[in-house]
Design a protein around this motif. Structure first.
Motif, mmCIF file in Angstrom:
data_model
loop_
_atom_site.group_PDB
_atom_site.id
_atom_site.type_symbol
_atom_site.label_atom_id
_atom_site.label_comp_id
_atom_site.label_asym_id
_atom_site.label_seq_id
_atom_site.Cartn_x
_atom_site.Cartn_y
_atom_site.Cartn_z
ATOM 1 N N GLN A 122 12.791 1.578 -9.086
ATOM 2 C CA GLN A 122 12.401 2.892 -8.559
ATOM 3 C C GLN A 122 12.539 2.882 -7.035
ATOM 4 O OE1 GLN A 122 8.560 2.442 -10.535
ATOM 5 N NE2 GLN A 122 8.930 4.501 -11.443
ATOM 6 N N VAL A 123 13.727 3.206 -6.581
ATOM 7 C CA VAL A 123 14.094 3.057 -5.170
ATOM 8 C C VAL A 123 13.158 3.838 -4.255
ATOM 9 C CG1 VAL A 123 15.911 3.468 -3.483
ATOM 10 C CG2 VAL A 123 16.505 2.648 -5.790
ATOM 11 N N LEU A 124 13.015 5.128 -4.528
ATOM 12 C CA LEU A 124 12.219 5.983 -3.642
ATOM 13 C C LEU A 124 10.749 5.593 -3.674
ATOM 14 C CD1 LEU A 124 13.850 9.487 -4.272
ATOM 15 C CD2 LEU A 124 14.173 7.909 -2.322
ATOM 16 N N GLU A 125 10.265 5.274 -4.895
ATOM 17 C CA GLU A 125 8.852 4.898 -5.006
ATOM 18 C C GLU A 125 8.561 3.617 -4.227
ATOM 19 O OE1 GLU A 125 9.915 7.726 -8.035
ATOM 20 O OE2 GLU A 125 10.814 5.838 -7.351
ATOM 21 N N ALA A 126 9.474 2.663 -4.344
ATOM 22 C CA ALA A 126 9.280 1.384 -3.631
ATOM 23 C C ALA A 126 9.271 1.620 -2.124
ATOM 24 C CB ALA A 126 10.386 0.414 -4.012
ATOM 25 N N ASN A 127 10.239 2.423 -1.654
ATOM 26 C CA ASN A 127 10.279 2.705 -0.217
ATOM 27 C C ASN A 127 9.025 3.453 0.224
ATOM 28 O OD1 ASN A 127 11.469 5.128 1.885
ATOM 29 N ND2 ASN A 127 11.719 2.989 2.460
ATOM 30 N N ALA A 128 8.548 4.337 -0.638
ATOM 31 C CA ALA A 128 7.355 5.143 -0.297
ATOM 32 C C ALA A 128 6.119 4.261 -0.145
ATOM 33 C CB ALA A 128 7.123 6.195 -1.369
ATOM 34 N N VAL A 129 6.017 3.216 -0.981
ATOM 35 C CA VAL A 129 4.857 2.316 -0.875
ATOM 36 C C VAL A 129 4.820 1.704 0.526
ATOM 37 C CG1 VAL A 129 3.832 0.149 -1.678
ATOM 38 C CG2 VAL A 129 4.772 1.778 -3.339
ATOM 39 N N LEU A 130 5.986 1.291 0.994
ATOM 40 C CA LEU A 130 6.040 0.654 2.318
ATOM 41 C C LEU A 130 5.773 1.678 3.420
ATOM 42 C CD1 LEU A 130 6.719 -2.367 2.342
ATOM 43 C CD2 LEU A 130 8.862 -1.818 3.465
ATOM 44 N N MET A 131 6.371 2.867 3.270
ATOM 45 C CA MET A 131 6.208 3.876 4.321
ATOM 46 C C MET A 131 4.773 4.401 4.385
ATOM 47 S SD MET A 131 9.008 3.563 5.647
ATOM 48 C CE MET A 131 8.768 4.740 6.987
ATOM 49 N N ASP A 132 4.096 4.437 3.243
ATOM 50 C CA ASP A 132 2.688 4.867 3.261
ATOM 51 C C ASP A 132 1.865 3.932 4.140
ATOM 52 O OD1 ASP A 132 2.439 6.027 -0.223
ATOM 53 O OD2 ASP A 132 3.260 6.929 1.628
ATOM 54 N N ALA A 133 2.142 2.641 3.987
ATOM 55 C CA ALA A 133 1.408 1.659 4.805
ATOM 56 C C ALA A 133 1.793 1.817 6.265
ATOM 57 C CB ALA A 133 1.715 0.254 4.315
ATOM 58 N N TYR A 134 3.101 1.935 6.512
ATOM 59 C CA TYR A 134 3.559 2.032 7.899
ATOM 60 C C TYR A 134 3.025 3.288 8.578
ATOM 61 C CZ TYR A 134 6.370 2.466 12.055
ATOM 62 O OH TYR A 134 6.756 2.616 13.362
ATOM 63 N N ASN A 135 2.926 4.361 7.846
ATOM 64 C CA ASN A 135 2.467 5.632 8.425
ATOM 65 C C ASN A 135 0.953 5.759 8.465
ATOM 66 O OD1 ASN A 135 5.080 6.599 8.949
ATOM 67 N ND2 ASN A 135 5.325 7.101 6.766
ATOM 68 N N SER A 136 0.259 4.656 8.121
ATOM 69 C CA SER A 136 -1.209 4.692 8.160
ATOM 70 C C SER A 136 -1.700 4.392 9.571
ATOM 71 C CB SER A 136 -1.782 3.633 7.208
ATOM 72 O OG SER A 136 -1.294 3.859 5.902
ATOM 73 N N ASP A 137 -2.758 5.056 9.992
ATOM 74 C CA ASP A 137 -3.344 4.793 11.315
ATOM 75 C C ASP A 137 -4.350 3.652 11.155
ATOM 76 O OD1 ASP A 137 -5.129 6.753 13.872
ATOM 77 O OD2 ASP A 137 -4.449 4.654 13.768
ATOM 78 N N VAL A 138 -4.005 2.469 11.629
ATOM 79 C CA VAL A 138 -4.871 1.294 11.456
ATOM 80 C C VAL A 138 -5.766 1.070 12.670
ATOM 81 C CG1 VAL A 138 -3.270 0.104 9.900
ATOM 82 C CG2 VAL A 138 -3.054 -0.187 12.391
ATOM 83 N N ARG A 139 -5.683 1.945 13.650
ATOM 84 C CA ARG A 139 -6.457 1.726 14.879
ATOM 85 C C ARG A 139 -7.967 1.759 14.634
ATOM 86 N NH1 ARG A 139 -3.083 5.929 18.430
ATOM 87 N NH2 ARG A 139 -3.312 7.066 16.455
ATOM 88 N N PRO A 140 -8.465 2.680 13.752
ATOM 89 C CA PRO A 140 -9.923 2.644 13.481
ATOM 90 C C PRO A 140 -10.359 1.303 12.876
ATOM 91 C CG PRO A 140 -8.970 4.726 12.758
ATOM 92 C CD PRO A 140 -7.818 3.836 13.104
ATOM 93 N N LEU A 141 -9.540 0.758 11.959
ATOM 94 C CA LEU A 141 -9.875 -0.533 11.342
ATOM 95 C C LEU A 141 -9.900 -1.643 12.377
ATOM 96 C CD1 LEU A 141 -8.607 -1.955 7.989
ATOM 97 C CD2 LEU A 141 -8.232 -3.297 10.039
ATOM 98 N N LEU A 142 -8.935 -1.621 13.302
ATOM 99 C CA LEU A 142 -8.883 -2.663 14.334
ATOM 100 C C LEU A 142 -10.043 -2.517 15.313
ATOM 101 C CD1 LEU A 142 -5.032 -2.808 14.834
ATOM 102 C CD2 LEU A 142 -6.484 -4.710 14.148
ATOM 103 N N ARG A 143 -10.458 -1.288 15.602
ATOM 104 C CA ARG A 143 -11.634 -1.094 16.470
ATOM 105 C C ARG A 143 -12.864 -1.676 15.785
ATOM 106 N NH1 ARG A 143 -9.033 3.688 18.417
ATOM 107 N NH2 ARG A 143 -9.792 5.029 16.726
#
Ligand code: LRH
Ligand code: MN
Length: 391
Positions: free
Chosen positions: A331-352
């Protein structure tokens, strides 16, 4: 990260807490290009002041407990004393970098030079750097060779490789039991026709020939434009020969800009391979190799450490099970979407949050600016010669 299970958040925080990013002594000194080196106020004048600046980065980030040194730029009379001073400041002297690219004798090469006397001089410096490691307690000897040629026919490619192998073998044999030799490659510059260690394949071949304690360093600025660096990461991880990274970023060539500044998505893809292999807190040396030619240096190094943390946090957010399922299912698009969801997440609150958990200010750069350290060193270091590359 409200939608993340508390167990996932604590797992991610645990891994990030164990992350170790080594800064570079030369990043605190003056640096530039062939056109100009712009001096900056407060720049260190000796290795002790460089270590003090590195300690500030660790003080505010909590994940930069060591500083790489470069010989002779960081030559001192007593390396044991440098290590002790560093320890008192809360950091360790880390990777020892040899320098066989600035001596007049090395114009036509160092360990690959046609003249055996010059080769011996270069090898002697590599061995001297292992002496330094014994004094500082460092594990890694990092070797980058500017060796190469500018015109076809200038020298014999295979003969130079034989000379390189010979020199490396002497340095490797000098290592202590817990010490490693890290070989760094670079496509070009300062050589413009052929570089003797131009790519990961050449570095890998030499490391395998040397032995178990030889591994490859990936400097993210040392590839041809368009190179898929995470593929090289995966290949070296698979072969058990990924020794470390010299992190920086670039738009064109070896620009040595802040890691993640030019291409944060590439840094994420690299850290995704590292997370997949469970190597965030492992034996891989995560080092910064940057030059802050126009921007305030200590703040830039703090920003760089934060960029690596952000890329790592995003990579740790990847839903590995969903990714594997989509990949196995074609599932090409689904696999890419899993990665992009993570990449497009704002992790700054977690790091703070993580920084607060670690007893640190959630805003490292703000805290550094409020500390008054910069103003203090500008006054204290007003006189005397500023450190630099001496190129
Ligand atoms: C070469 C390099 C190498 C260092 C030097 C400071 O371009 O990346 O790692 O020795 O920069
Ligand atoms: Mn480098």
């Amino acid at each position: 990260m409200t939608d993340l299970a508390p167990s996932t958040v604590s797992r991610i925080k645990q891994v990030l807490r164990g992350q170790r990013i080594e800064t570079a002594s030369w990043a605190y000194g003056n640096s530039g290009t062939r056109f100009k080196v712009f001096a900056q106020p407060g720049v260190p004048r000796d290795p002790f002041e460089k270590v003090a600046d590195a300690a500030q980065v660790h003080r505010f980030t909590g994940v930069a407990p060591s500083v790489a040194v470069h010989i002779p730029w960081d030559r001192v009379d007593d390396y044991g004393e440098l290590a002790r001073v560093a320890k008192d400041l809360g950091v360790a002297v880390g990777t020892v970098n040899a320098n066989v690219f600035q001596d007049d004798d090395f114009k036509l090469g160092s360990v690959t030079h046609p003249d055996a006397r010059v080769r011996a001089k270069a090898v002697a410096h590599l061995v001297e750097c292992v002496d330094v490691m014994d004094a500082t307690g460092s594990r890694d000897l990092k070797l980058w060779f500017s060796d190469g040629t500018n015109y076809p026919g200038q020298d014999d490619v295979r003969v130079r490789q034989d000379r390189l192998a010979e020199g490396l073998a002497v340095a490797y044999a000098r290592l202590g039991g817990h010490q490693r030799l890290l070989l760094e490659y670079k496509l070009f510059e300062p050589a413009f026709y052929m570089t003797d260690v131009p790519d990961w394949g050449t570095a890998f071949v030499h490391c395998v020939a040397l032995g178990e304690r030889a591994a490859v360093v990936i400097d993210t600025g040392h590839h041809a434009p368009g190179t898929n660096i995470e593929f090289i990461v995966a290949m070296l991880v698979r072969a058990g020969r990924l020794g470390g990274f010299d992190f920086n970023s670039r738009f064109y060539a070896d620009d040595d800009l802040m890691v993640g500044a030019a291409d944060p998505f590439q840094l994420f893809r690299i850290m995704h391979e590292i997370v997949l292999a469970g190597l965030v807190g492992g034996d891989v040396a995560f080092m910064l190799d940057q030059c802050h030619n126009i921007e305030p240096k200590i703040a830039a190094v703090i920003r760089s450490v934060m960029n690596v943390q952000e890329a790592t946090a995003k990579a740790l957010l990847v839903d590995q099970a969903a990714l594997r399922a989509a990949q196995d299912g074609g599932q090409v698009l689904e696999a890419n979407a899993v990665l992009m969801d993570a990449y497009n997440s704002d992790v700054r609150p977690l790091l703070r949050e993580l920084r607060e958990d670690m007893g640190l200010d959630p805003d490292p750069i703000g805290a550094y600016k409020r500390s008054g350290y910069f103003e203090r060193i500008c006054t204290e270091r007003a006189d005397g010669a500023q450190a630099g590359w001496g190129a």
